[in-house]
Design an enzyme around this catalytic site. Structure first.
Site, PDB file in Angstrom:
ATOM      1  N   PRO A   2       0.743  -1.658   0.637  1.00 35.31           N
ATOM      2  CA  PRO A   2      -0.078  -0.295  -0.044  1.00 35.31           C
ATOM      3  C   PRO A   2       0.684   1.155  -0.083  1.00 35.31           C
ATOM      4  O   PRO A   2       1.425   1.337   0.482  1.00 35.31           O
ATOM      5  CB  PRO A   2      -1.059   0.141   1.169  1.00 35.31           C
ATOM      6  CG  PRO A   2      -0.986  -1.956   1.896  1.00 35.31           C
ATOM      7  CD  PRO A   2       0.546  -1.983   0.984  1.00 35.31           C
ATOM      8  N   GLU A   3       0.552   2.317  -1.044  1.00 37.92           N
ATOM      9  CA  GLU A   3       1.306   3.390  -0.989  1.00 37.92           C
ATOM     10  C   GLU A   3       0.345   4.561   0.136  1.00 37.92           C
ATOM     11  O   GLU A   3      -0.286   4.124   0.066  1.00 37.92           O
ATOM     12  CB  GLU A   3       1.534   3.649  -2.248  1.00 37.92           C
ATOM     13  CG  GLU A   3       2.053   2.477  -3.345  1.00 37.92           C
ATOM     14  CD  GLU A   3       2.786   2.490  -4.218  1.00 37.92           C
ATOM     15  OE1 GLU A   3       3.301   4.820  -4.828  1.00 37.92           O
ATOM     16  OE2 GLU A   3       2.809   2.555  -5.556  1.00 37.92           O
ATOM     17  N   LYS A 166      21.184  16.035  -6.389  1.00 43.98           N
ATOM     18  CA  LYS A 166      20.752  14.840  -6.309  1.00 43.98           C
ATOM     19  C   LYS A 166      20.748  14.068  -7.876  1.00 43.98           C
ATOM     20  O   LYS A 166      21.034  14.489  -8.402  1.00 43.98           O
ATOM     21  CB  LYS A 166      19.889  13.476  -6.153  1.00 43.98           C
ATOM     22  CG  LYS A 166      19.633  13.843  -4.550  1.00 43.98           C
ATOM     23  CD  LYS A 166      18.470  12.768  -4.433  1.00 43.98           C
ATOM     24  CE  LYS A 166      18.840  11.111  -3.950  1.00 43.98           C
ATOM     25  NZ  LYS A 166      19.170  11.071  -2.330  1.00 43.98           N
TER      26      LYS A 166
END
Length: 287
Positions: A2-3, A166
């Site tokens: 589940p997100e 990043k």
DNA sequence: AGGGGGACCTGTGCGC
DNA sequence: TGCGCACAGGTCCCCC
């Protein structure tokens, strides 16, 4: 797992049978799932009232009258089932083999007799989920979480600043819960498709405009999924067993070989591996 | 220090 | 039908 949208759907299902009620009985069917249960887990919960059930990223956060906070994470295959009566459930609606925790909450005296108290059953075949009990001020495993994507603390400029240093592909960066908290593999794929950005793009190459589009798309993708009641996947069902239907709206996730949903594009959805996980995208319209 | 790969588990679906 | 392999929503840990 589940997100975020699925966890929010679960929260909404559990709140009516947990908020304002006392943990009358707590049953553990094993000593650990992903991690050992906290010391004296049962003793610290029994008798406490669950005052408020909220969500932070993919964590369910239960504030207790004892002053402690119960954190619950569903891992990949965790779910909650609500029953009444006693465990094991005799309804035959699910296999109790992977029922690891059973909370018996106090009843609402107006509508429930003693034997009709709600049972909240945590079932998790893969056992990647976990529970923690936190003292006031302790964030436990939530300590490093980045901004909540649907809040005002997350925006194009915030995302741009976080991605600046990043070098990893944007796909990996969006799965990093320190950059933005709550996305998982499905919604990262869906949001990148919506923003026309390739999962292979290096994070520090995204322009301010692209970050604006991407953050907006993350918000709209999640909001739409919550509205739809969370996706239905093999191991997920809303707590009441009702099926969500967002799966029918996946544009790229698990759509390998299908035509790009944009009729004017003419591309085909590919699946590639990034950091050991599948990414789905259209290399015609995601650059 | 950041990033990639493996580990942690069980279940399912596919090809042979 | 059965077997073996690939793959699955997440996170943590180790190593480069």
């Amino acid at each position: 797992m589940p997100e975020l949208p699925e966890v929010e759907t679960v929260r909404r299902g559990l709140a009516p049978v947990m908020e304002g009620r006392r943990f009358e009985h707590v049953q553990l069917n094993r000593a650990d799932i992903r991690f050992p249960f906290p010391d004296d887990f049962i003793g610290r919960l029994q008798g406490a009232v669950l005052e408020r059930l909220s969500r932070r990223a993919k964590f369910l956060v239960a504030e207790l009258s004892s002053g402690e906070t119960l954190l619950m994470h569903l891992g990949m295959s965790g779910r909650f089932v609500i029953e009444t009566g006693s465990w094991p459930p005799d309804s035959g609606t699910h296999n109790p083999k992977h029922d690891h925790v059973v909370f018996t909450m106090s009843g609402d005296d107006k509508t429930m007799s003693g034997k009709d108290r709600p049972l909240i059953i945590y079932n998790d075949p893969r056992r990647f989920g976990f529970m923690e009990l936190l003292k006031a001020g302790d964030k436990g495993r939530m300590a490093e979480l980045g901004p909540e994507p649907l809040s005002n603390s997350f925006s194009g400029p915030v995302l741009h600043a976080a991605l600046r240093a990043k070098k990893a592909p944007i796909k990996s960066a969006l799965l990093d819960q320190r950059i933005v908290a709550g996305l998982g593999n499905i919604y990262v794929c869906e949001a990148l498709y919506g923003a026309h950005i390739s999962p292979l793009r290096l994070s520090n190459t995204l322009s301010e405009d692209e970050c604006e589009f991407l953050s907006a798309d993350i918000k709209s993708t999640l909001a739409l999924a919550i509205e739809a009641g969370g996706s239905t996947l093999k191991d997920f069902a809303a707590v009441d067993g009702a099926l969500g239907y967002f799966q029918h709206r996946f544009k790229v996730y698990d759509q390998k070989g299908k035509a790009c949903p944009d009729k004017h594009c003419g591309g085909t959805i590919s699946r590639i591996k990034q950091s050991g996980r599948s990414s789905f995208y259209c290399d015609m319209c995601q650059k």
